[in-house]
Design an enzyme around this catalytic site. Structure first.
Site, PDB file in Angstrom:
ATOM      1  CG  ASP A  48       4.945  -2.538   2.379  1.00  0.00           C
ATOM      2  OD1 ASP A  48       4.113  -2.205   3.261  1.00  0.00           O
ATOM      3  OD2 ASP A  48       5.442  -3.674   2.300  1.00  0.00           O
ATOM      4  CD  GLU A  86      -3.003   3.092   8.757  1.00  0.00           C
ATOM      5  OE1 GLU A  86      -2.284   2.101   9.045  1.00  0.00           O
ATOM      6  OE2 GLU A  86      -4.238   3.089   8.879  1.00  0.00           O
TER       7      GLU A  86
END
Lengths: 337, 210, 121
Positions: free
Chosen positions: A201, A227
């Site tokens: 994260d 992502e």
């Protein structure tokens, strides 16, 4: 018999009566309390001379129309905020620096029907103004929340596509070309598996920050998926998008991420697409095309940018523009200048 | 409910005509311009069709600014003043030349203030004379800008008002102020609740005048 | 001989109101005819001139200014009194320039209309 002076003094409305010479003939207790001017001091004085700011607020004009036409006149809080600069005196509630006022000017007619006096009533509307402001602010926040990706604090996919749609409409009208970049973190699964999700994260948040810092103000960045990040480059062809993409690739490659006292580097792969030759392209079509080139970038060894090459407005399948790490560059054709 | 007979319609038209005539004389004196008047048009329409009939009368392609003001008293209703969107600067200029209308406001607010001011003056003057001819007086509420430089189609009526059969009295007149040709439409709407009162007053007027 | 008056106003109500203010025809021996617009007024006048025209200003087909102008072109001696709700100074200046005899404000009165007839018939 009702005691009218007492009534006027106990109204929680500011009440002033002036004559044709704009001299104050009535000044109720509300006015005394808020202005800190006792009536003995102001009765008989010219209102606009005691409060010169009223001239800037257009009060002489309004009073004039009431005397001449016998109509009501109003003074809008929305436009002027307040007529008299009275401080707010609420200690336990949020408030505004000055009391917000809505003002009504009413003609007081004599027996022959001519206007003898004008009564100015001042209503304190601070509370409703505050509620209105709070309402607007919460509406804005909700709207904002529905547009922002919570983790990275950049546009979410939906808003990215909305913005792209808007830009496409503008570009179609102007005939200008627009490009998009789709990028993906190389081996992100490794980051998550080896360093944990918290670190993953952190990488996404940090990456969003790097990307934002490298883009121009009118480029539009959004989180496309896990992502993956999408970028809209308005008013730019593939050549321009390629420069942007290569700058991003190189910045990310050089950046040192730090998580749990571990320093590491990551790389990104980027695929490009543009509306050249197809100004009516939809957002979905554009990102699908960019995704194809992103796939090629991954297949060419990652950490590189792959873009379509155009010949006479058509994409030439064999010739691909590419930039990236030295070994990738060696394998493919160099960037055309 | 008794209808808007030809006689009442004629009387209403004449009262509007006379009151607007007086109103323009005061406006002309205040603003130092000539106010050209047109013959008012009076019609009874279902309340549910107010927007549609405004659309028909103004045209949906014209961008307008709409000032609204409610009045109360023996009759209640509201007045809409529709001014072409590009009239803002002319309005400011006219009021400024007229008699020192110059509040310190940013440009867009100044334009709104000018619209509100013109709306309030025109509405107040016309309705004031109207009430006087019918031997009554009216109070006015704060005027509001309902629409800013937009098509009349964007004006939405209160959908909670479900009484589709209710009637409204729509009075339309256009005016033109001065050489700068600031023109507009004025609509007066009476809710059905007030027809009785209005018709009573009209009948009395007819009886006295004819 | 009976004098002829033409009352020109698009509004029936307005004509009623003006007629009510006119003195009775036996008192002044006149014949009254009505026209509901400027065009009709000119048509009537062309057929047979009138001794006095009472003319409204705001009318939909042809306004009073235009009607007055055309009327005075047709008959430079036409006697026209304006009866109008438009009581602005500028309107009065315009009609006087076009040759109107007088401007009477609406709503008018019996005294006023009697005086007009007395003066111009």
């Amino acid at each position: 018999m009702i005691d009218y002076p007492q009534l006027v003094d106990n109204l929680s409305i500011g009440t002033i009566v002036i004559n044709r010479a704009l001299e104050v003939v009535l000044w109720n207790r509300w006015m005394e309390n808020h202005s800190h001017i006792p009536r003995e001091q102001i009765l008989g004085k010219v209102l606009t001379e005691e409060f010169p700011a009223l001239k800037q607020k257009g009060i002489p004009w309004k009073v004039q129309t009431v005397f001449r036409l016998g109509n009501f006149a109003f003074f809008s809080q929305k436009l002027h905020q307040f007529l008299f600069e009275f401080e707010n005196t609420k200690y336990f509630r949020p408030t505004l620096p000055y009391m917000q006022q809505s003002v009504t000017l009413v003609p007081l007619k004599g027996s022959d029907g001519t206007v003898e006096y004008v009564c100015i009533s001042i209503f304190d509307v601070t509370d409703s103004v505050l509620y209105q402001q709070q309402l607007i602010e919460s509406k804005r926040k909700v709207e904002e929340l529905s547009k922002i990706d919570e983790l990275t604090q950049i546009n979410n996919r939906r808003h990215l596509m909305t913005r792209l749609n808007e830009e496409l409409a503008v570009h179609e009208r102007s005939g200008c070309v627009l490009s998009v970049i789709l990028l993906d973190v190389d081996d992100f699964k490794n980051v998550n598996d080896l360093r944990g999700h918290i670190c993953g994260d952190y990488v996404l948040r940090k990456l969003a920050g790097i990307l934002t810092s490298q883009l121009r103000q009118y480029d539009i960045l959004g989180r496309y998926g896990g992502e993956e990040f999408g970028i809209v480059v308005p008013g730019g062809g593939i050549d321009q998008a390629l420069v942007v993409a290569e700058r991003l690739r190189s910045k990310v490659e050089k950046f040192t991420f730090e998580c749990d006292n571990n320093k590491f580097n990551i790389t990104i792969s980027l695929g490009l697409a543009s509306t050249r030759g197809n100004l009516q392209a939809t957002p979905q079509e554009l990102f699908k095309m960019a995704d194809e080139f992103l796939y090629r970038a991954k297949a060419s060894g990652r950490n590189c940018v792959v873009a379509p090459d155009y010949k006479d407005n058509h994409i030439s399948k064999d010739s691909i523009l590419c930039s990236g790490s030295r070994d990738v560059l060696n394998k493919t054709s160099p960037i055309s200048s | 409910m008794e209808a808007l007979t030809e006689l009442r319609q004629g009387a209403l038209q004449e009262i509007i005509n006379i009151s607007f005539g007086r109103a323009s004389a005061s406006l002309a004196e205040l603003l130092k311009v000539y106010v050209a008047l047109n013959v008012p048009n009076v019609q009874e329409i279902p309340q549910s069709q107010i927007i549609e009939s405004l659309e028909q009368r103004i045209g949906i392609d014209t961008d307008i600014t709409v000032v609204q003001q409610s009045f109360t008293g023996d009759f209640e209703g509201e007045v809409l003043l529709a001014i072409p969107a590009n009239a803002g600067l002319r309005a400011i200029k006219m009021l400024g030349q007229g008699r020192g209308f110059a509040p310190a406001l940013p440009a867009t607010d100044l334009e709104m203030e000018a619209f509100l001011e013109i709306g309030n003056i025109v509405i107040g003057a016309c309705m004031g004379q109207f009430a006087e001819l019918l031997n009554t007086s009216l109070s006015y509420e704060v005027p509001d800008i309902l629409l800013t430089k937009s098509s009349i189609t964007n004006l939405r009526r209160d959908e909670s008002n479900k009484d589709v059969k209710a009637l409204a009295l729509l009075i339309k007149t256009d005016f033109q102020m001065g050489d700068e040709a600031l023109s507009g439409f004025l609509f007066i709407l009476f809710g059905q609740r007030w027809f009785d009162m209005l018709y009573l007053a009209l009948d009395k007027f007819i009886e006295e005048m004819t | 001989m009976k004098k002829k008056i033409l009352l020109v106003d698009d509004s029936m109500m307005s004509r009623l109101m003006i007629k009510k203010c006119l003195p009775s025809s036996d008192q002044y021996s006149y014949e009254l005819q009505e026209a509901d617009g400027g065009t009709k007024c000119l048509d009537f006048y062309r057929k047979a001139p009138y001794d006095l025209v009472l003319l409204d200003l705001t009318m939909p087909d042809m306004d009073g200014f235009e009607t007055l102008e055309k009327l005075r072109e047709m008959d430079p001696d036409a006697r026209v009194v304006i009866v109008t709700a438009d009581i602005q100074q500028k309107a009065a200046e315009r009609v006087f320039a076009l040759g109107a005899l007088e401007v009477v404000k609406k709503p008018t009165s019996q005294e006023k209309m009697t005086a007009v007839l007395e003066k111009y018939l």
